[in-house]
Design a protein around this motif. Structure first.
Motif, PDB file in Angstrom:
ATOM      1  N   LEU A 179      -6.723 171.653  39.733  1.00  0.00           N
ATOM      2  CA  LEU A 179      -5.858 171.494  38.562  1.00  0.00           C
ATOM      3  C   LEU A 179      -5.342 172.855  38.091  1.00  0.00           C
ATOM      4  O   LEU A 179      -4.166 173.003  37.770  1.00  0.00           O
ATOM      5  CB  LEU A 179      -6.613 170.783  37.442  1.00  0.00           C
ATOM      6  N   ARG A 180      -6.203 173.857  38.073  1.00  0.00           N
ATOM      7  CA  ARG A 180      -5.765 175.203  37.683  1.00  0.00           C
ATOM      8  C   ARG A 180      -4.708 175.717  38.650  1.00  0.00           C
ATOM      9  O   ARG A 180      -3.712 176.311  38.243  1.00  0.00           O
ATOM     10  CB  ARG A 180      -6.969 176.151  37.648  1.00  0.00           C
ATOM     11  N   LEU A 181      -4.939 175.494  39.951  1.00  0.00           N
ATOM     12  CA  LEU A 181      -3.979 175.925  40.951  1.00  0.00           C
ATOM     13  C   LEU A 181      -2.633 175.221  40.759  1.00  0.00           C
ATOM     14  O   LEU A 181      -1.571 175.847  40.797  1.00  0.00           O
ATOM     15  CB  LEU A 181      -4.517 175.651  42.360  1.00  0.00           C
ATOM     16  N   VAL A 182      -2.696 173.916  40.522  1.00  0.00           N
ATOM     17  CA  VAL A 182      -1.467 173.148  40.282  1.00  0.00           C
ATOM     18  C   VAL A 182      -0.757 173.678  39.049  1.00  0.00           C
ATOM     19  O   VAL A 182       0.471 173.844  39.049  1.00  0.00           O
ATOM     20  CB  VAL A 182      -1.764 171.644  40.150  1.00  0.00           C
ATOM     21  N   ALA A 211       3.663 176.641  36.607  1.00  0.00           N
ATOM     22  CA  ALA A 211       4.150 177.745  35.773  1.00  0.00           C
ATOM     23  C   ALA A 211       5.092 178.636  36.577  1.00  0.00           C
ATOM     24  O   ALA A 211       6.146 179.049  36.077  1.00  0.00           O
ATOM     25  CB  ALA A 211       2.971 178.553  35.234  1.00  0.00           C
ATOM     26  N   ALA A 212       4.729 178.914  37.827  1.00  0.00           N
ATOM     27  CA  ALA A 212       5.601 179.735  38.680  1.00  0.00           C
ATOM     28  C   ALA A 212       6.933 179.033  38.917  1.00  0.00           C
ATOM     29  O   ALA A 212       7.994 179.662  38.881  1.00  0.00           O
ATOM     30  CB  ALA A 212       4.904 180.027  40.005  1.00  0.00           C
ATOM     31  N   ALA A 213       6.870 177.722  39.159  1.00  0.00           N
ATOM     32  CA  ALA A 213       8.108 176.960  39.371  1.00  0.00           C
ATOM     33  C   ALA A 213       8.977 176.990  38.120  1.00  0.00           C
ATOM     34  O   ALA A 213      10.208 177.089  38.209  1.00  0.00           O
ATOM     35  CB  ALA A 213       7.783 175.526  39.762  1.00  0.00           C
ATOM     36  N   ALA A 214       8.342 176.919  36.952  1.00  0.00           N
ATOM     37  CA  ALA A 214       9.107 176.968  35.697  1.00  0.00           C
ATOM     38  C   ALA A 214       9.788 178.323  35.541  1.00  0.00           C
ATOM     39  O   ALA A 214      10.942 178.401  35.106  1.00  0.00           O
ATOM     40  CB  ALA A 214       8.185 176.686  34.513  1.00  0.00           C
ATOM     41  N   VAL A 215       9.098 179.397  35.906  1.00  0.00           N
ATOM     42  CA  VAL A 215       9.691 180.735  35.821  1.00  0.00           C
ATOM     43  C   VAL A 215      10.876 180.844  36.779  1.00  0.00           C
ATOM     44  O   VAL A 215      11.940 181.350  36.411  1.00  0.00           O
ATOM     45  CB  VAL A 215       8.631 181.823  36.119  1.00  0.00           C
ATOM     46  N   VAL A 216      10.702 180.368  38.008  1.00  0.00           N
ATOM     47  CA  VAL A 216      11.790 180.412  38.985  1.00  0.00           C
ATOM     48  C   VAL A 216      12.986 179.600  38.479  1.00  0.00           C
ATOM     49  O   VAL A 216      14.134 180.042  38.564  1.00  0.00           O
ATOM     50  CB  VAL A 216      11.319 179.899  40.363  1.00  0.00           C
ATOM     51  N   ALA A 217      12.713 178.421  37.938  1.00  0.00           N
ATOM     52  CA  ALA A 217      13.797 177.585  37.406  1.00  0.00           C
ATOM     53  C   ALA A 217      14.521 178.299  36.268  1.00  0.00           C
ATOM     54  O   ALA A 217      15.756 178.265  36.188  1.00  0.00           O
ATOM     55  CB  ALA A 217      13.246 176.246  36.932  1.00  0.00           C
TER      56      ALA A 217
END
Length: 162
Positions: free
Chosen positions: A59-62, A67-73
């Protein structure tokens, strides 16, 4: 602690294994409040998993990947927004004051009329080039006629009029 508070703690990654088991039990126990229904299937499914730290690590990894995907978006959206802004500024510089009248209505939205204005400017350039070439032809004719004697001019005029 009420169920919503436990869910909030779970989503923030702050729950213990015991608290997560309590959440699963609450959702397995029977009907839940309508506002908690979106979480019901998840926690009922989670109740079937063996108790260990692995689900928490996953869950932490997900969450980190999300969070990384949100930053990229966010970076992509900012880039697109910046590109559109620069393009609009360039349009304003290039076509400032331009407008098109279609069906009796004036349109000065540069984004929507950019292609029409570009075509009009290209047509104007072609017309100007054509006019220059006609001017050159006219000047050449005058030079030729000025170099002729009056008798030669009359002969040419007679040939042209026949």
């Amino acid at each position: 602690m009420n169920t919503q508070e436990l869910i909030d703690r779970f989503l923030d990654g702050e729950t213990t294994v015991e608290e997560e088991q309590e959440l699963c039990r609450r959702f397995l126990a029977g009907p839940v409040d309508p506002e908690l229904e979106p979480y019901a299937e998840f926690f009922r499914d989670m109740a079937t998993l063996p108790v260990s730290e692995k689900p928490r690590r996953r869950l932490r990894l997900v969450r980190r990947w999300m969070a990384a995907a949100a930053v990229v978006a966010a970076v992509v959206v900012a880039g697109v927004w910046g590109y559109v802004r620069v393009e609009n500024q360039q349009l304003a510089k290039t076509y400032e004051g331009s407008y098109v009248i279609v069906d009796g209505k004036r349109t000065d939205n540069l984004v929507s009329i950019k292609d029409e204005v570009s075509q009009l400017l290209a047509d104007a350039d072609r017309i100007e080039a054509h006019a220059r070439s006609q001017e050159v032809i006219g000047d050449a004719e005058q030079e030729v006629l000025q170099g002729l004697s009056p008798k030669q001019r009359k002969q040419i005029e007679r040939l042209l009029n026949e």
